[in-house]
Scaffold this active site. Sequence first.
Site, PDB file in Angstrom:
ATOM      1  N   GLU A  55       0.829  -1.206   0.000  1.00  0.00           N
ATOM      2  CA  GLU A  55       0.000   0.000   0.000  1.00  0.00           C
ATOM      3  C   GLU A  55       0.862   1.254   0.000  1.00  0.00           C
ATOM      4  OE1 GLU A  55      -2.252  -3.044   2.630  1.00  0.00           O
ATOM      5  OE2 GLU A  55      -0.196  -2.617   1.999  1.00  0.00           O
ATOM      6  N   SER A 171      23.279 -39.328  -9.572  1.00  0.00           N
ATOM      7  CA  SER A 171      21.980 -38.674  -9.723  1.00  0.00           C
ATOM      8  C   SER A 171      22.038 -37.426 -10.596  1.00  0.00           C
ATOM      9  CB  SER A 171      21.424 -38.288  -8.348  1.00  0.00           C
ATOM     10  OG  SER A 171      22.297 -37.389  -7.684  1.00  0.00           O
ATOM     11  N   TRP A 173      22.719 -35.856 -14.194  1.00  0.00           N
ATOM     12  CA  TRP A 173      21.431 -35.228 -13.915  1.00  0.00           C
ATOM     13  C   TRP A 173      20.354 -36.119 -14.486  1.00  0.00           C
ATOM     14  CZ3 TRP A 173      21.433 -31.239 -10.718  1.00  0.00           C
ATOM     15  CH2 TRP A 173      22.577 -30.468 -10.614  1.00  0.00           C
ATOM     16  N   ARG A 187      12.876 -22.403  -5.948  1.00  0.00           N
ATOM     17  CA  ARG A 187      13.645 -21.947  -4.793  1.00  0.00           C
ATOM     18  C   ARG A 187      13.443 -20.454  -4.561  1.00  0.00           C
ATOM     19  NH1 ARG A 187      19.533 -24.855  -5.962  1.00  0.00           N
ATOM     20  NH2 ARG A 187      18.847 -27.023  -5.601  1.00  0.00           N
ATOM     21  N   ASP A 203      25.521 -35.212  -1.501  1.00  0.00           N
ATOM     22  CA  ASP A 203      25.574 -34.292  -2.640  1.00  0.00           C
ATOM     23  C   ASP A 203      26.383 -33.036  -2.382  1.00  0.00           C
ATOM     24  OD1 ASP A 203      23.913 -36.108  -3.851  1.00  0.00           O
ATOM     25  OD2 ASP A 203      22.088 -34.916  -3.638  1.00  0.00           O
ATOM     26  N   GLU A 294      13.672 -30.534  -0.836  1.00  0.00           N
ATOM     27  CA  GLU A 294      14.315 -31.162  -1.990  1.00  0.00           C
ATOM     28  C   GLU A 294      14.938 -32.508  -1.656  1.00  0.00           C
ATOM     29  OE1 GLU A 294      16.379 -28.939  -4.922  1.00  0.00           O
ATOM     30  OE2 GLU A 294      15.729 -27.009  -4.126  1.00  0.00           O
ATOM     31  N   GLY A 296      16.308 -35.883   0.988  1.00  0.00           N
ATOM     32  CA  GLY A 296      16.120 -37.043   0.126  1.00  0.00           C
ATOM     33  C   GLY A 296      14.874 -37.864   0.440  1.00  0.00           C
ATOM     34  N   LEU A 299      13.525 -38.107   4.205  1.00  0.00           N
ATOM     35  CA  LEU A 299      12.848 -36.899   4.665  1.00  0.00           C
ATOM     36  C   LEU A 299      11.517 -36.733   3.945  1.00  0.00           C
ATOM     37  CD1 LEU A 299      12.785 -34.307   6.319  1.00  0.00           C
ATOM     38  CD2 LEU A 299      14.129 -33.202   4.521  1.00  0.00           C
TER      39      LEU A 299
END
Length: 362
Positions: A55, A171, A173, A187, A203, A294, A296, A299
Amino acid sequence: MTAPADARFMTLALALGRRGMGQVWPNPAVGCVIVQGDVIVGRGATQRGGRPHAETVALEQAGAAARGATAYVSLEPCAHTGRTPPCADALIAAGVARVVVATGDPDPRVAGQGIARLQAAGIAVDIGLMRRAAEQDHAGFLMRVTRGRPFVTLKIASSLDGRIATTTGESRWITGEVSRRAVHGLRARHDAVLIGAGTARADDPMLDVRDLGDVRQPVRVVVSRDLNLPINGRLAQTAHEQPVWLCHGPDVETRNWHRAGVETLECTLSGPRVDLTSALQQLGARGITRVLCEGGGHLAAALLQAKLVDTLVVFQAGLAIGSDGLPSLAGLGVDTLGQAPRFRLDRVAQIGEDVMQHWSPL
């Protein structure tokens, strides 16, 4: 003002607000449009870091033309004095005649008080135009205020058969360059990026936003029960440039991490692991409204088991790895199909040579 015109200007206010996703926490990403007659005289969005508010930006642009105008705001104007004066007071002082609000703000410091203050000043207030779209846009802020935790997006990038790595752990890509660029966009629209300790060890990721211009980098969060992480890894080595927060269990030595510039958040445990509800509440208490997980697989599975996933984004590449590859999800303990988490497909699109799917939990 006609209903189609109201909808058109509120659509613009919502679009302006979305530009702030991931950039304005702990404040909501609000958009504001000020219209005199049928001419836009001011437009604004909450700025990086949460100030100035939308505003304020729009009123400054409108100047004297705000008097007698209509303001379209994607969230109820604030009514409390924080680091900036109340936006409701700014609208009153500018002399606007009408304010159209998409949805209310449940923050106890606002919660209808902004609307009441406008009405007490003789300003006509309409609330609820495009409410559903506004609530979707503000889902992270609303969830942090009402439930104490941020909105969680789970991202999975996998092969056609649901694998995220080969049997040797390779992994990079699986998905193509266009998909990887889209992940950087994800992100940028989230306040924090979340991974597990196994991903951090395997990683050594940076978890930053690249090649998208000058953006506010997300907080990088790692969940690790005992902080079994390399302190010489890229996350810790860059903690002074981009925040790193570690969610850990009790009775863990943290001094070396603090020296590296890392913030540590002690969480309660659920069995032998960090309780993810506790971890997310810690993030919410620090102002985080939107989190991108993201990986692995452990999680991701734990978030699904705890029903903490608010949207699922899957990037699927056109290759097959086979059952000896690493699955995108660890075990969920599903014995019957009735126990399996279910999702509704919201949209699907080809992105480069891959497929991107957005799912919502049922």
